[in-house]
Design a protein around this motif. Structure first.
Motif, short mmCIF file in Angstrom:
data_model
loop_
_atom_site.label_atom_id
_atom_site.label_comp_id
_atom_site.label_asym_id
_atom_site.label_seq_id
_atom_site.Cartn_x
_atom_site.Cartn_y
_atom_site.Cartn_z
N ARG A 268 -0.98 -3.90 1.46
CA ARG A 268 -0.28 -3.25 2.56
C ARG A 268 1.19 -3.01 2.22
N LEU A 269 1.79 -3.95 1.51
CA LEU A 269 3.17 -3.78 1.10
C LEU A 269 3.31 -2.54 0.23
N PHE A 270 2.38 -2.37 -0.69
CA PHE A 270 2.43 -1.22 -1.60
C PHE A 270 2.16 0.08 -0.86
N THR A 271 1.05 0.12 -0.10
CA THR A 271 0.67 1.38 0.55
C THR A 271 1.67 1.78 1.64
N ARG A 272 2.16 0.82 2.39
CA ARG A 272 3.11 1.15 3.46
C ARG A 272 4.45 1.61 2.91
N ASN A 273 4.92 0.96 1.84
CA ASN A 273 6.19 1.38 1.25
C ASN A 273 6.09 2.77 0.66
N ILE A 274 4.98 3.04 -0.02
CA ILE A 274 4.77 4.37 -0.58
C ILE A 274 4.74 5.41 0.54
N SER A 275 4.00 5.10 1.61
CA SER A 275 3.90 6.02 2.74
C SER A 275 5.26 6.24 3.40
N PHE A 276 6.03 5.16 3.56
CA PHE A 276 7.35 5.26 4.17
C PHE A 276 8.26 6.18 3.37
N ILE A 277 8.27 6.00 2.05
CA ILE A 277 9.12 6.82 1.18
C ILE A 277 8.69 8.28 1.24
N LEU A 278 7.38 8.52 1.14
CA LEU A 278 6.87 9.89 1.17
C LEU A 278 7.18 10.57 2.50
N ASN A 279 6.98 9.83 3.61
CA ASN A 279 7.26 10.39 4.94
C ASN A 279 8.74 10.75 5.08
N ARG A 280 9.62 9.92 4.53
CA ARG A 280 11.05 10.17 4.64
C ARG A 280 11.44 11.48 3.93
N PHE A 281 10.69 11.84 2.91
CA PHE A 281 10.96 13.08 2.18
C PHE A 281 10.10 14.24 2.68
N GLY A 282 9.44 14.02 3.83
CA GLY A 282 8.67 15.10 4.44
C GLY A 282 7.27 15.28 3.91
N PHE A 283 6.77 14.29 3.16
CA PHE A 283 5.41 14.38 2.64
C PHE A 283 4.49 13.47 3.48
N TYR A 284 3.51 14.08 4.09
CA TYR A 284 2.57 13.35 4.93
C TYR A 284 1.15 13.53 4.41
N PRO A 285 0.25 12.62 4.78
CA PRO A 285 -1.15 12.74 4.31
C PRO A 285 -1.95 13.79 5.07
N ILE A 286 -1.30 14.48 6.01
CA ILE A 286 -1.93 15.57 6.75
C ILE A 286 -1.00 16.78 6.70
N SER A 287 -1.47 17.94 7.13
CA SER A 287 -0.68 19.16 7.05
C SER A 287 0.55 19.10 7.97
#
Length: 299
Positions: A268-287
């Motif tokens: 969870r630490l890995f996946t959440r941190n990766i998701s947090f960083i990607l979201n901050r740069f406007g990258f989401y797992p959905i359109s």
């Protein structure tokens, strides 16, 4: 003759905005399918709230829609059981007011999936979590973990709910076990285990997505507060007796719990941190379109 294929069941509780978000998307289903699905709202609000106003607003856009207010309110298990028992569809989906589809074509896509998979008992949808205050949208659990647990170790669901909210499942009605009134915290997990321990025909559908609003107050989880830990332990004992099975995931403590906690924490630490960083740069797992609609209370 009953031609209803899908029942969309909405247990409501003092959150009309959530019902609006669900109905606004469902109401856009085209005329070709309007006779094939129904919406049933059972309102458990403490008073006849604005949930009924949402029903009144959308009842001309959705052909088969019904509303009922309960006072005094029913408990969660009674409300869910009533919804399922009174539904008319061959299949149903139970969507709570803080969950919503991530597609305008949700109803059409679900009906297509049922039609192209004759005899399917259950459809597992892709599930995402929305933290609105932090502007985060992440996948609930890596897909391979969900599928692995469901296929090989359904008892692990008592340790961790990797399936997600009830809205993650499209279920054939005649397979549905009654929700157990003796449970509060593991109510949905008990349902999942009862389904997946049997040899049913199920499929995973990545292209139909559901989202759960995790940081909204007044949810079932928040209502249990600090008592969740003690409730969970008591319910594990009850479930071990109910199913007459011995499993490390149904015990109060086991050495595997420690191993699981460490492994899960790192994952969870890995996946959440990766998701947090990607979201901050406007990258989401959905359109981007789905992201915009997820955060918008008006659609």
């Amino acid at each position: 003759m009953n031609d209803i294929v899908l029942s969309i069941l909405l247990p409501a509780y003092n959150y009309p905005e959530g019902i609006h978000k669900i109905l606004s998307q469902i109401s856009e289903a085209n005329d070709d399918v309007k006779d094939k699905f129904e919406v049933v709202i059972y309102d458990n609000s403490s008073f006849e709230s604005d949930v009924k106003k949402e029903f009144e607003y959308y009842k001309n856009n959705i052909k088969e829609i019904t509303y009922k207010h309960y006072y005094p309110e029913l408990g969660p298990s009674d409300n869910w059981n009533q919804l399922i028992g009174n539904s008319r569809g061959k299949y149903f989906i139970l969507i709570h007011h803080d969950e919503f589809p991530l597609s305008d074509d949700f109803v059409v896509e679900v009906l297509k999936k049922i039609e192209t998979n004759p005899g399917v008992d259950l459809i597992l949808l892709d599930c995402f979590l929305m933290n609105k205050s932090k502007r985060l949208i992440t996948r609930h659990i890596p897909t391979w973990i969900r599928i692995f647990v469901i296929k090989f170790f359904p008892t692990y669901l008592f340790r961790r709910n990797v399936v997600g909210p009830t809205a993650s499942l499209i279920i054939r009605k005649d397979l549905q076990p009654t929700f157990d009134k003796n449970l509060k915290w593991l109510l949905d997990v008990d349902e999942y285990f009862g389904l997946f321990r049997n040899k049913i025909k199920w499929i995973f559908c990545k292209d139909i997505q559901i989202c759960s609003y995790v940081d909204r107050g007044n949810s079932l989880t928040s209502s249990l507060g600090d008592d969740i830990g003690s409730i969970w332990k008591k319910e594990l004992i009850y479930l071990a007796e109910k199913y007459s099975i011995k499993s490390p995931w149904l015990s109060k403590w086991h050495v595997l719990h420690l191993v699981d906690t460490v492994g899960w924490s790192f994952m969870r630490l890995f996946t959440r941190n990766i998701s947090f960083i990607l979201n901050r740069f406007g990258f989401y797992p959905i359109s981007k379109e789905k992201v915009k609609k997820a955060f918008d209370d008006n659609c």
